[in-house]
Design a protein around this motif. Structure first.
Motif, PDB file in Angstrom:
ATOM      1  N   ALA A 156       0.815  -1.215   0.000  1.00  0.00           N
ATOM      2  CA  ALA A 156       0.000   0.000   0.000  1.00  0.00           C
ATOM      3  C   ALA A 156       0.853   1.272   0.000  1.00  0.00           C
ATOM      4  CB  ALA A 156      -0.923  -0.002   1.211  1.00  0.00           C
ATOM      5  N   ASN A 157       2.036   1.225   0.604  1.00  0.00           N
ATOM      6  CA  ASN A 157       2.883   2.411   0.698  1.00  0.00           C
ATOM      7  C   ASN A 157       3.943   2.487  -0.387  1.00  0.00           C
ATOM      8  OD1 ASN A 157       1.546   3.369   3.006  1.00  0.00           O
ATOM      9  ND2 ASN A 157       2.724   1.988   4.298  1.00  0.00           N
ATOM     10  N   ARG A 158       3.918   1.547  -1.307  1.00  0.00           N
ATOM     11  CA  ARG A 158       4.899   1.510  -2.389  1.00  0.00           C
ATOM     12  C   ARG A 158       4.639   2.650  -3.382  1.00  0.00           C
ATOM     13  NH1 ARG A 158       4.493  -4.019  -4.821  1.00  0.00           N
ATOM     14  NH2 ARG A 158       5.017  -4.482  -2.671  1.00  0.00           N
ATOM     15  N   LYS A 159       5.713   3.237  -3.891  1.00  0.00           N
ATOM     16  CA  LYS A 159       5.577   4.266  -4.916  1.00  0.00           C
ATOM     17  C   LYS A 159       5.083   3.628  -6.211  1.00  0.00           C
ATOM     18  CE  LYS A 159       9.781   5.761  -4.862  1.00  0.00           C
ATOM     19  NZ  LYS A 159      10.987   6.523  -5.189  1.00  0.00           N
ATOM     20  N   PRO A 160       4.342   4.380  -7.019  1.00  0.00           N
ATOM     21  CA  PRO A 160       3.901   3.826  -8.307  1.00  0.00           C
ATOM     22  C   PRO A 160       5.113   3.483  -9.179  1.00  0.00           C
ATOM     23  CG  PRO A 160       2.766   5.884  -7.835  1.00  0.00           C
ATOM     24  CD  PRO A 160       3.835   5.726  -6.804  1.00  0.00           C
ATOM     25  N   SER A 161       4.985   2.404  -9.932  1.00  0.00           N
ATOM     26  CA  SER A 161       6.067   1.998 -10.827  1.00  0.00           C
ATOM     27  C   SER A 161       6.157   2.973 -12.004  1.00  0.00           C
ATOM     28  CB  SER A 161       5.823   0.590 -11.353  1.00  0.00           C
ATOM     29  OG  SER A 161       4.696   0.578 -12.219  1.00  0.00           O
ATOM     30  N   GLN A 162       7.240   2.895 -12.729  1.00  0.00           N
ATOM     31  CA  GLN A 162       7.401   3.749 -13.909  1.00  0.00           C
ATOM     32  C   GLN A 162       6.292   3.458 -14.912  1.00  0.00           C
ATOM     33  OE1 GLN A 162      11.210   3.511 -15.828  1.00  0.00           O
ATOM     34  NE2 GLN A 162      10.594   4.817 -17.522  1.00  0.00           N
ATOM     35  N   ARG A 163       5.926   2.196 -15.068  1.00  0.00           N
ATOM     36  CA  ARG A 163       4.860   1.813 -15.990  1.00  0.00           C
ATOM     37  C   ARG A 163       3.530   2.427 -15.572  1.00  0.00           C
ATOM     38  NH1 ARG A 163       4.618  -2.171 -19.977  1.00  0.00           N
ATOM     39  NH2 ARG A 163       2.519  -2.247 -20.765  1.00  0.00           N
ATOM     40  N   ASP A 164       3.231   2.402 -14.270  1.00  0.00           N
ATOM     41  CA  ASP A 164       1.994   3.008 -13.774  1.00  0.00           C
ATOM     42  C   ASP A 164       1.979   4.511 -14.042  1.00  0.00           C
ATOM     43  OD1 ASP A 164       0.948   0.608 -12.860  1.00  0.00           O
ATOM     44  OD2 ASP A 164       1.688   0.899 -10.811  1.00  0.00           O
ATOM     45  N   ALA A 165       3.114   5.167 -13.853  1.00  0.00           N
ATOM     46  CA  ALA A 165       3.211   6.606 -14.107  1.00  0.00           C
ATOM     47  C   ALA A 165       3.011   6.908 -15.588  1.00  0.00           C
ATOM     48  CB  ALA A 165       4.555   7.143 -13.630  1.00  0.00           C
ATOM     49  N   GLU A 166       3.611   6.083 -16.450  1.00  0.00           N
ATOM     50  CA  GLU A 166       3.446   6.278 -17.900  1.00  0.00           C
ATOM     51  C   GLU A 166       1.995   6.049 -18.313  1.00  0.00           C
ATOM     52  OE1 GLU A 166       6.265   3.547 -19.497  1.00  0.00           O
ATOM     53  OE2 GLU A 166       7.989   4.844 -19.062  1.00  0.00           O
ATOM     54  N   ASN A 167       1.358   5.036 -17.742  1.00  0.00           N
ATOM     55  CA  ASN A 167      -0.045   4.766 -18.065  1.00  0.00           C
ATOM     56  C   ASN A 167      -0.945   5.910 -17.612  1.00  0.00           C
ATOM     57  OD1 ASN A 167       0.533   2.343 -19.280  1.00  0.00           O
ATOM     58  ND2 ASN A 167      -0.008   1.104 -17.498  1.00  0.00           N
ATOM     59  N   ALA A 168      -0.670   6.485 -16.453  1.00  0.00           N
ATOM     60  CA  ALA A 168      -1.457   7.616 -15.961  1.00  0.00           C
ATOM     61  C   ALA A 168      -1.283   8.825 -16.884  1.00  0.00           C
ATOM     62  CB  ALA A 168      -1.047   7.966 -14.533  1.00  0.00           C
ATOM     63  N   ASP A 169      -0.064   9.044 -17.369  1.00  0.00           N
ATOM     64  CA  ASP A 169       0.201  10.142 -18.289  1.00  0.00           C
ATOM     65  C   ASP A 169      -0.541   9.920 -19.610  1.00  0.00           C
ATOM     66  OD1 ASP A 169       1.574  12.568 -19.089  1.00  0.00           O
ATOM     67  OD2 ASP A 169       2.852  11.288 -20.343  1.00  0.00           O
ATOM     68  N   LEU A 170      -0.508   8.693 -20.119  1.00  0.00           N
ATOM     69  CA  LEU A 170      -1.219   8.371 -21.356  1.00  0.00           C
ATOM     70  C   LEU A 170      -2.719   8.547 -21.176  1.00  0.00           C
ATOM     71  CD1 LEU A 170      -1.276   7.330 -24.256  1.00  0.00           C
ATOM     72  CD2 LEU A 170      -1.246   5.007 -23.328  1.00  0.00           C
ATOM     73  N   LEU A 171      -3.239   8.153 -20.034  1.00  0.00           N
ATOM     74  CA  LEU A 171      -4.663   8.315 -19.766  1.00  0.00           C
ATOM     75  C   LEU A 171      -5.071   9.783 -19.819  1.00  0.00           C
ATOM     76  CD1 LEU A 171      -7.399   7.213 -18.929  1.00  0.00           C
ATOM     77  CD2 LEU A 171      -6.594   7.220 -16.567  1.00  0.00           C
ATOM     78  N   LEU A 172      -4.252  10.664 -19.264  1.00  0.00           N
ATOM     79  CA  LEU A 172      -4.549  12.103 -19.335  1.00  0.00           C
ATOM     80  C   LEU A 172      -4.575  12.591 -20.778  1.00  0.00           C
ATOM     81  CD1 LEU A 172      -2.398  13.474 -16.370  1.00  0.00           C
ATOM     82  CD2 LEU A 172      -4.886  13.264 -16.485  1.00  0.00           C
ATOM     83  N   LYS A 173      -3.649  12.096 -21.589  1.00  0.00           N
ATOM     84  CA  LYS A 173      -3.601  12.502 -23.001  1.00  0.00           C
ATOM     85  C   LYS A 173      -4.796  11.973 -23.774  1.00  0.00           C
ATOM     86  CE  LYS A 173       1.367  12.984 -22.891  1.00  0.00           C
ATOM     87  NZ  LYS A 173       2.659  12.441 -23.226  1.00  0.00           N
ATOM     88  N   VAL A 174      -5.199  10.735 -23.492  1.00  0.00           N
ATOM     89  CA  VAL A 174      -6.381  10.171 -24.147  1.00  0.00           C
ATOM     90  C   VAL A 174      -7.610  10.985 -23.785  1.00  0.00           C
ATOM     91  CG1 VAL A 174      -7.939   8.171 -24.161  1.00  0.00           C
ATOM     92  CG2 VAL A 174      -5.471   7.831 -24.377  1.00  0.00           C
ATOM     93  N   ARG A 175      -7.762  11.302 -22.506  1.00  0.00           N
ATOM     94  CA  ARG A 175      -8.921  12.104 -22.078  1.00  0.00           C
ATOM     95  C   ARG A 175      -8.908  13.494 -22.709  1.00  0.00           C
ATOM     96  NH1 ARG A 175      -9.072  10.238 -15.817  1.00  0.00           N
ATOM     97  NH2 ARG A 175     -10.423   8.442 -16.128  1.00  0.00           N
ATOM     98  N   ARG A 176      -7.709  14.097 -22.837  1.00  0.00           N
ATOM     99  CA  ARG A 176      -7.609  15.426 -23.452  1.00  0.00           C
ATOM    100  C   ARG A 176      -8.099  15.385 -24.892  1.00  0.00           C
ATOM    101  NH1 ARG A 176      -3.981  16.875 -26.681  1.00  0.00           N
ATOM    102  NH2 ARG A 176      -2.415  15.428 -25.923  1.00  0.00           N
ATOM    103  N   VAL A 177      -7.630  14.394 -25.669  1.00  0.00           N
ATOM    104  CA  VAL A 177      -8.044  14.270 -27.071  1.00  0.00           C
ATOM    105  C   VAL A 177      -9.547  14.000 -27.154  1.00  0.00           C
ATOM    106  CG1 VAL A 177      -7.833  12.842 -29.145  1.00  0.00           C
ATOM    107  CG2 VAL A 177      -5.782  13.556 -27.910  1.00  0.00           C
TER     108      VAL A 177
END
Length: 76
Positions: free
Chosen positions: A17-38
């Motif tokens: 529960a206290n683990r930092k998000p992985s690089q993959r999770d961070a990239e997926n979150a960034d992609l999700l923001l871009k998909v929502r923007r478009v």
């Protein structure tokens, strides 16, 4: 109580529960923001093929197919 029901240790749960998000999770979150923007910029008219094309035009390398399950998960 929940840890006992799931047969996991409390320390294991809190480590997860206290683990930092992985690089993959961070990239997926960034992609999700871009998909929502478009999607929002198209006023909800674009489906996954057009969102994909718009992201490719922006120079992003994304999977060729954004599945309907992903659309549901994204909340489009």
């Amino acid at each position: 109580m929940l840890c006992r029901h799931l047969n996991i240790s409390r320390s294991g749960y809190y480590a997860w529960a206290n683990r930092k998000p992985s690089q993959r999770d961070a990239e997926n979150a960034d992609l999700l923001l871009k998909v929502r923007r478009v999607y929002n910029a198209s006023k909800g008219r674009y489906g996954s093929p057009r969102v994909y094309q718009a992201l490719r035009r922006e120079g992003l390398v994304v999977a060729a197919l954004i599945s309907p399950i992903s659309n549901f998960t994204v909340g489009l």
